[in-house]
Structures are given as C-alpha cells and as structure tokens.
Design a protein around this motif. Structure first.
Motif, mmCIF file in Angstrom:
data_model
loop_
_atom_site.group_PDB
_atom_site.id
_atom_site.type_symbol
_atom_site.label_atom_id
_atom_site.label_comp_id
_atom_site.label_asym_id
_atom_site.label_seq_id
_atom_site.Cartn_x
_atom_site.Cartn_y
_atom_site.Cartn_z
ATOM 1 N N ALA A 144 0.820 -1.209 0.000
ATOM 2 C CA ALA A 144 0.000 0.000 0.000
ATOM 3 C C ALA A 144 0.855 1.260 0.000
ATOM 4 C CB ALA A 144 -0.923 -0.008 1.215
ATOM 5 N N THR A 145 0.291 2.345 -0.571
ATOM 6 C CA THR A 145 1.024 3.606 -0.715
ATOM 7 C C THR A 145 1.539 4.131 0.621
ATOM 8 O OG1 THR A 145 -0.384 4.158 -2.614
ATOM 9 C CG2 THR A 145 0.833 5.977 -1.584
ATOM 10 N N ASP A 146 0.712 4.059 1.651
ATOM 11 C CA ASP A 146 1.104 4.554 2.982
ATOM 12 C C ASP A 146 1.906 3.474 3.706
ATOM 13 O OD1 ASP A 146 1.267 5.323 5.628
ATOM 14 O OD2 ASP A 146 -0.826 5.947 5.794
ATOM 15 N N LYS A 186 0.619 1.686 6.754
ATOM 16 C CA LYS A 186 -0.486 0.726 6.606
ATOM 17 C C LYS A 186 -0.126 -0.450 5.710
ATOM 18 C CE LYS A 186 -3.898 4.344 7.325
ATOM 19 N NZ LYS A 186 -4.631 5.418 6.644
ATOM 20 N N ALA A 187 0.990 -0.356 4.994
ATOM 21 C CA ALA A 187 1.372 -1.427 4.070
ATOM 22 C C ALA A 187 1.637 -2.716 4.847
ATOM 23 C CB ALA A 187 2.612 -1.011 3.288
ATOM 24 N N GLY A 218 5.865 -2.210 3.479
ATOM 25 C CA GLY A 218 5.534 -2.689 4.820
ATOM 26 C C GLY A 218 6.764 -3.085 5.609
ATOM 27 N N ASP A 219 7.768 -3.621 4.922
ATOM 28 C CA ASP A 219 8.983 -4.073 5.619
ATOM 29 C C ASP A 219 10.048 -2.985 5.719
ATOM 30 O OD1 ASP A 219 7.899 -6.580 5.907
ATOM 31 O OD2 ASP A 219 9.115 -7.525 4.333
ATOM 32 N N LEU A 220 10.147 -2.139 4.689
ATOM 33 C CA LEU A 220 11.294 -1.219 4.596
ATOM 34 C C LEU A 220 10.927 0.251 4.771
ATOM 35 C CD1 LEU A 220 13.106 -2.787 1.487
ATOM 36 C CD2 LEU A 220 13.319 -3.438 3.889
#
Ligand SMILES: Nc1nc2c(ncn2[C@@H]2O[C@H](COP(=O)(O)OP(=O)(O)OP(=O)(O)O)[C@@H](O)[C@H]2O)c(=O)[nH]1
Ligand SMILES: [Mg+2]
Length: 140
Positions: A92-94, A97-98, A105-107
């Motif tokens: 996801a862009t944010d 929230k990814a 989401g991880d980095l």
C-alpha cells in the motif's frame, strides 16, 4: 498473459537508507528480469512529466521536491503480469499501513516529513508503464 514491462524507482529515501540491493533482490527473487537500471538525480522537468497526474494536489510540490532531493535508482523490469505483481510486492502507498512482507511494509515508515516517503514507485497500468519507461529510458 504476454510478458510486460514496468518502471520501478527506488526513491531517495530507499537510496538514503541503503535499500537498493534489497529492493532489487526481491524483484529477482520473485523471478522478474531487470532489463535496464540507472542511478541518477531526476531533474525538475522529468519529475513534472512523471507526476503530471498529481499536478494541483496538496502533496504535489512536496512530492516533486522530495523525488529530486537525492539520487534515485530507476529500473525497467519484465515478466508476465509484472505491472500488477510489482504493485503487490510494493504494498500500500502509505508505509504505515502497508502489509508486512511487502517492500513498503517491511522497509518503509513515516519519517515525520511533509511528504509520504515510501521507498519505491511502480507503474500502475500498461499505459502508465509505457509512458514512464519512455520518459526515464528514452529509446529503450
Ligand atoms: N502526503 C501525501 N502524499 C501522498 C498522498 N497520496 C500520494 N502521495 C505521495 O505521492 C506518491 C504518488 O501517489 P500515487 O501515485 O497515488 O501512489 P502510488 O501509485 O502508490 O505510488 P507511486 O508508485 O509512487 O506512484 C505516493 O507514493 C506518495 O509519496 C497523500 O494523500 N498524502
Ligand atoms: Mg502512482
């Protein structure tokens, strides 16, 4: 589905945080081919064309300033359904929230800056991919 190409950019935050190798590793681990690769500082004209769809939005000026704030790594990657697949890898862009497991989401994370820094860009459709590859790698 025939092989397609997409434009990936490791954004200035990703380069600054030494995440270029990790992003490229995930692309290759997934089985996609890197067919062009370049590190550069993007100029204002290129960024204005690249982000033309966002002109007039509240985050536009911060976004263009951030994207020109340091080197980026642009890549063309190739494979079946790669446009959608890289968006899935990116998450996801944010980045707050990814999903964990995704690149953002991880980095990525919220750094408290005016602009949303989210490690990577990936083209969002075949039309965008063709347009963006032409902008960043003319003649490819
Ligand atoms: N501050 C802020 N930045 C945003 C917002 N929406 C988008 N951006 C920034 O603008 C970039 C481009 O937005 P989009 O094209 O909608 O998002 P995206 O397709 O997931 O991201 P890209 O792959 O970079 O194009 C994002 O990656 C963010 O850096 C927003 O609502 N607020
Ligand atoms: Mg986009």
């Amino acid at each position: 589905m025939a092989a397609e190409r997409t434009l990936v950019i490791v954004k200035p935050d990703g380069v600054r945080h030494a995440q270029v190798g990790e992003v490229l590793r995930r692309i290759e681990a997934k089985g996609y081919a890197i067919v062009a690769l370049e590190m550069r500082v993007a100029g204002a004209d290129l960024l204005a064309e690249h982000y033309a769809e966002h002109l007039g939005k509240p985050f536009y000026n911060n976004l263009v300033e951030f994207m020109g704030s340091g080197p980026v790594v642009a890549a063309v990657i190739e494979g079946e359904s790669v446009i959608t697949a890289f968006r899935t890898l990116a998450g996801a862009t944010d980045p707050t929230k990814a999903a964990p497991g995704s690149i953002r989401g991880d980095l990525g994370r919220d750094w408290g800056t005016a602009v949303q820094q989210n490690v990577v860009h990936g083209s969002d459709s075949p039309e965008s991919a063709e347009r963006e590859i032409g902008l960043w790698f003319p003649g490819l």
